[in-house]
Design a protein around this motif. Sequence first.
Motif, PDB file in Angstrom:
ATOM      1  N   TYR A 178      38.443  31.425  45.033  1.00 26.93           N
ATOM      2  CA  TYR A 178      39.473  32.386  44.647  1.00 26.93           C
ATOM      3  C   TYR A 178      40.726  32.146  45.483  1.00 26.93           C
ATOM      4  CZ  TYR A 178      35.892  34.849  42.017  1.00 26.93           C
ATOM      5  OH  TYR A 178      34.914  35.173  41.107  1.00 26.93           O
ATOM      6  N   VAL A 179      41.827  31.877  44.781  1.00 26.66           N
ATOM      7  CA  VAL A 179      43.113  31.595  45.427  1.00 26.66           C
ATOM      8  C   VAL A 179      44.089  32.701  45.045  1.00 26.66           C
ATOM      9  CG1 VAL A 179      44.964  29.917  45.743  1.00 26.66           C
ATOM     10  CG2 VAL A 179      42.634  29.117  45.256  1.00 26.66           C
ATOM     11  N   ALA A 180      44.600  33.430  46.031  1.00 26.58           N
ATOM     12  CA  ALA A 180      45.546  34.517  45.777  1.00 26.58           C
ATOM     13  C   ALA A 180      46.906  33.932  45.420  1.00 26.58           C
ATOM     14  CB  ALA A 180      45.653  35.428  46.995  1.00 26.58           C
ATOM     15  N   ALA A 181      47.444  34.314  44.279  1.00 27.15           N
ATOM     16  CA  ALA A 181      48.685  33.710  43.784  1.00 27.15           C
ATOM     17  C   ALA A 181      49.877  34.048  44.665  1.00 27.15           C
ATOM     18  CB  ALA A 181      48.940  34.175  42.350  1.00 27.15           C
ATOM     19  N   GLN A 182      49.996  35.290  45.112  1.00 29.20           N
ATOM     20  CA  GLN A 182      51.156  35.703  45.897  1.00 29.20           C
ATOM     21  C   GLN A 182      51.031  35.327  47.363  1.00 29.20           C
ATOM     22  OE1 GLN A 182      51.540  39.912  45.046  1.00 29.20           O
ATOM     23  NE2 GLN A 182      52.710  39.533  43.178  1.00 29.20           N
ATOM     24  N   LEU A 183      49.800  35.166  47.855  1.00 33.76           N
ATOM     25  CA  LEU A 183      49.603  34.789  49.256  1.00 33.76           C
ATOM     26  C   LEU A 183      49.581  33.283  49.449  1.00 33.76           C
ATOM     27  CD1 LEU A 183      48.670  37.812  49.222  1.00 33.76           C
ATOM     28  CD2 LEU A 183      47.068  37.188  51.021  1.00 33.76           C
ATOM     29  N   GLY A 184      49.212  32.545  48.386  1.00 30.96           N
ATOM     30  CA  GLY A 184      49.181  31.093  48.474  1.00 30.96           C
ATOM     31  C   GLY A 184      48.011  30.534  49.258  1.00 30.96           C
ATOM     32  N   THR A 185      46.963  31.338  49.433  1.00 26.68           N
ATOM     33  CA  THR A 185      45.834  30.925  50.266  1.00 26.68           C
ATOM     34  C   THR A 185      44.499  31.170  49.561  1.00 26.68           C
ATOM     35  OG1 THR A 185      45.888  33.102  51.336  1.00 26.68           O
ATOM     36  CG2 THR A 185      47.010  31.284  52.465  1.00 26.68           C
ATOM     37  N   VAL A 186      43.475  30.424  50.008  1.00 22.11           N
ATOM     38  CA  VAL A 186      42.107  30.628  49.543  1.00 22.11           C
ATOM     39  C   VAL A 186      41.558  31.896  50.192  1.00 22.11           C
ATOM     40  CG1 VAL A 186      39.751  29.721  49.596  1.00 22.11           C
ATOM     41  CG2 VAL A 186      41.673  28.189  49.126  1.00 22.11           C
ATOM     42  N   GLN A 187      41.007  32.787  49.378  1.00 22.28           N
ATOM     43  CA  GLN A 187      40.498  34.049  49.898  1.00 22.28           C
ATOM     44  C   GLN A 187      38.988  34.040  50.104  1.00 22.28           C
ATOM     45  OE1 GLN A 187      42.547  36.842  50.760  1.00 22.28           O
ATOM     46  NE2 GLN A 187      43.929  35.084  50.632  1.00 22.28           N
ATOM     47  N   SER A 188      38.245  33.464  49.172  1.00 22.52           N
ATOM     48  CA  SER A 188      36.790  33.470  49.315  1.00 22.52           C
ATOM     49  C   SER A 188      36.166  32.413  48.418  1.00 22.52           C
ATOM     50  CB  SER A 188      36.212  34.851  48.966  1.00 22.52           C
ATOM     51  OG  SER A 188      36.544  35.212  47.636  1.00 22.52           O
ATOM     52  N   VAL A 189      34.917  32.086  48.730  1.00 25.65           N
ATOM     53  CA  VAL A 189      34.105  31.176  47.921  1.00 25.65           C
ATOM     54  C   VAL A 189      32.841  31.929  47.534  1.00 25.65           C
ATOM     55  CG1 VAL A 189      32.868  28.984  47.848  1.00 25.65           C
ATOM     56  CG2 VAL A 189      34.984  29.180  49.174  1.00 25.65           C
ATOM     57  N   ARG A 190      32.514  31.916  46.261  1.00 26.04           N
ATOM     58  CA  ARG A 190      31.328  32.609  45.774  1.00 26.04           C
ATOM     59  C   ARG A 190      30.409  31.618  45.054  1.00 26.04           C
ATOM     60  NH1 ARG A 190      32.490  35.648  49.167  1.00 26.04           N
ATOM     61  NH2 ARG A 190      33.400  37.732  48.931  1.00 26.04           N
ATOM     62  N   THR A 191      29.114  31.701  45.368  1.00 30.69           N
ATOM     63  CA  THR A 191      28.125  30.811  44.772  1.00 30.69           C
ATOM     64  C   THR A 191      26.965  31.644  44.230  1.00 30.69           C
ATOM     65  OG1 THR A 191      26.983  30.569  46.890  1.00 30.69           O
ATOM     66  CG2 THR A 191      28.700  28.949  46.381  1.00 30.69           C
ATOM     67  N   ASP A 192      26.032  30.992  43.536  1.00 28.23           N
ATOM     68  CA  ASP A 192      24.873  31.701  42.993  1.00 28.23           C
ATOM     69  C   ASP A 192      24.057  32.399  44.075  1.00 28.23           C
ATOM     70  OD1 ASP A 192      25.551  31.086  40.405  1.00 28.23           O
ATOM     71  OD2 ASP A 192      24.234  29.340  40.269  1.00 28.23           O
ATOM     72  N   PRO A 193      23.798  31.758  45.239  1.00 29.59           N
ATOM     73  CA  PRO A 193      23.074  32.488  46.293  1.00 29.59           C
ATOM     74  C   PRO A 193      23.808  33.750  46.739  1.00 29.59           C
ATOM     75  CG  PRO A 193      23.008  30.144  46.739  1.00 29.59           C
ATOM     76  CD  PRO A 193      23.939  30.328  45.584  1.00 29.59           C
ATOM     77  N   TRP A 194      25.152  33.685  46.794  1.00 28.91           N
ATOM     78  CA  TRP A 194      25.900  34.897  47.161  1.00 28.91           C
ATOM     79  C   TRP A 194      25.734  35.965  46.091  1.00 28.91           C
ATOM     80  CZ3 TRP A 194      29.406  38.311  45.367  1.00 28.91           C
ATOM     81  CH2 TRP A 194      30.012  39.150  46.296  1.00 28.91           C
ATOM     82  N   ARG A 195      25.714  35.573  44.831  1.00 20.20           N
ATOM     83  CA  ARG A 195      25.579  36.548  43.740  1.00 20.20           C
ATOM     84  C   ARG A 195      24.214  37.237  43.789  1.00 20.20           C
ATOM     85  NH1 ARG A 195      28.200  31.689  41.192  1.00 20.20           N
ATOM     86  NH2 ARG A 195      30.423  32.231  41.269  1.00 20.20           N
ATOM     87  N   VAL A 196      23.167  36.476  44.128  1.00 18.25           N
ATOM     88  CA  VAL A 196      21.848  37.093  44.311  1.00 18.25           C
ATOM     89  C   VAL A 196      21.899  38.063  45.491  1.00 18.25           C
ATOM     90  CG1 VAL A 196      19.434  36.652  44.896  1.00 18.25           C
ATOM     91  CG2 VAL A 196      20.639  35.133  43.308  1.00 18.25           C
ATOM     92  N   PHE A 197      22.511  37.617  46.576  1.00 16.26           N
ATOM     93  CA  PHE A 197      22.659  38.458  47.769  1.00 16.26           C
ATOM     94  C   PHE A 197      23.398  39.749  47.434  1.00 16.26           C
ATOM     95  CE2 PHE A 197      24.532  39.971  51.655  1.00 16.26           C
ATOM     96  CZ  PHE A 197      23.675  39.581  52.676  1.00 16.26           C
ATOM     97  N   ASP A 198      24.472  39.632  46.676  1.00 14.71           N
ATOM     98  CA  ASP A 198      25.285  40.800  46.332  1.00 14.71           C
ATOM     99  C   ASP A 198      24.505  41.782  45.452  1.00 14.71           C
ATOM    100  OD1 ASP A 198      27.810  42.213  46.382  1.00 14.71           O
ATOM    101  OD2 ASP A 198      28.079  41.608  44.302  1.00 14.71           O
ATOM    102  N   PHE A 199      23.715  41.258  44.515  1.00 13.95           N
ATOM    103  CA  PHE A 199      22.910  42.123  43.653  1.00 13.95           C
ATOM    104  C   PHE A 199      21.851  42.868  44.462  1.00 13.95           C
ATOM    105  CE2 PHE A 199      19.167  42.722  40.880  1.00 13.95           C
ATOM    106  CZ  PHE A 199      19.734  43.585  39.943  1.00 13.95           C
ATOM    107  N   LEU A 200      21.167  42.146  45.353  1.00 12.80           N
ATOM    108  CA  LEU A 200      20.163  42.791  46.190  1.00 12.80           C
ATOM    109  C   LEU A 200      20.804  43.772  47.164  1.00 12.80           C
ATOM    110  CD1 LEU A 200      17.806  39.762  46.950  1.00 12.80           C
ATOM    111  CD2 LEU A 200      17.395  41.676  45.398  1.00 12.80           C
TER     112      LEU A 200
END
Length: 266
Positions: A178-200
Amino acid sequence: MSRIWHLRIRKTHRYLGLFIGIQFLLWTVGGLYFSWSNLDSIHGDHLKRPAGAMPMSLSLVSPSIPLQALRQRPGVDSLISIQLIDILGKPTYQLAYSMQHGSHSMTHTQLADAQTGALRQPLSKSEAMTIAQQRFSGPSAIEHVQYLTNTNGHHEYRKKPLPAYAITFRQPAHATIYVAAQLGTVQSVRTDPWRVFDFLWMLHTMDYEGRDDMNNSLLRVFSILGLLTITSGFALYFVSSPSFRSRRKAKQFASAIAVGKRVRNQ
C-alpha cells in the motif's frame, strides 16, 4: 453441602461451558497461531526493502519556498512537520499541515520538489507501481492495482492514510503493498498469513466492527462469563471430590454421634 447445591453448581457449569465453549476454543486457536507465528513475517517486513539513503552532495532549496506557496491556500493555519524523502530518485519535501474545515482542523500532506521548491501532485498510478516494485523484495510480477479512497473497519488497510494505491503481487502469498498517494511512501505490506492473523485477531478481541477495540462490551461480558465458568468448575471439583465427600460424611457421622450422646445424657 446439600445435593441440591451440588446439582445447581453442576448445571451452572454445564450451561456456561456450552454457551462460551466455542469462544474458548476460538481464543485457544488464535493464541496458538499468535504464539507460533513470526511477527516480522506476519507484518511483511521480510518483503520490504529499506528506503535508500540520499547523497550528501544534494543541492536543496530551503523549505520556506514551498511553504510560501502553501500559505496561499485558504484555511491553512499551522505547519505540523517537514520531512525529506526520496521519490523515484528525487529528493522531495513532505509537508504536513493543518487546515481549517468549519469548526475543526484536519491534517493534510503536500509534496514538494526539494531541489526547486515547486509543489507537486500526489503520486500517479505508474509512480506508485514503480515505488512498490523498488521496495518489494519478492521476484513476482504485479497482478493488479487498486486505487483506494475509503476503507471500512474490516479492510486490511484500515485507519491508514488515504487515498492509496493497493498494488498486489502474484507471489509470495498474494502480497499487497500500500502506497499513500499524498505522502509518497509505502505504508504497509499485507500477505495471506497477515490476513489469517487479522481474522483470528477479530475473533480474539470479539470486535466485529473494527477488529481492534479491546474494550468492547461483548469481550467484557464473555470475560466475566469465562471467570464464572472457571469458578464453577473449581467448585464442582471440590463438591465432587471423594475426599471432600468422605470428610463431609465423617463430620455428619460425628455430629450424629454427638447428638445421640446428648440425648442419652438427658
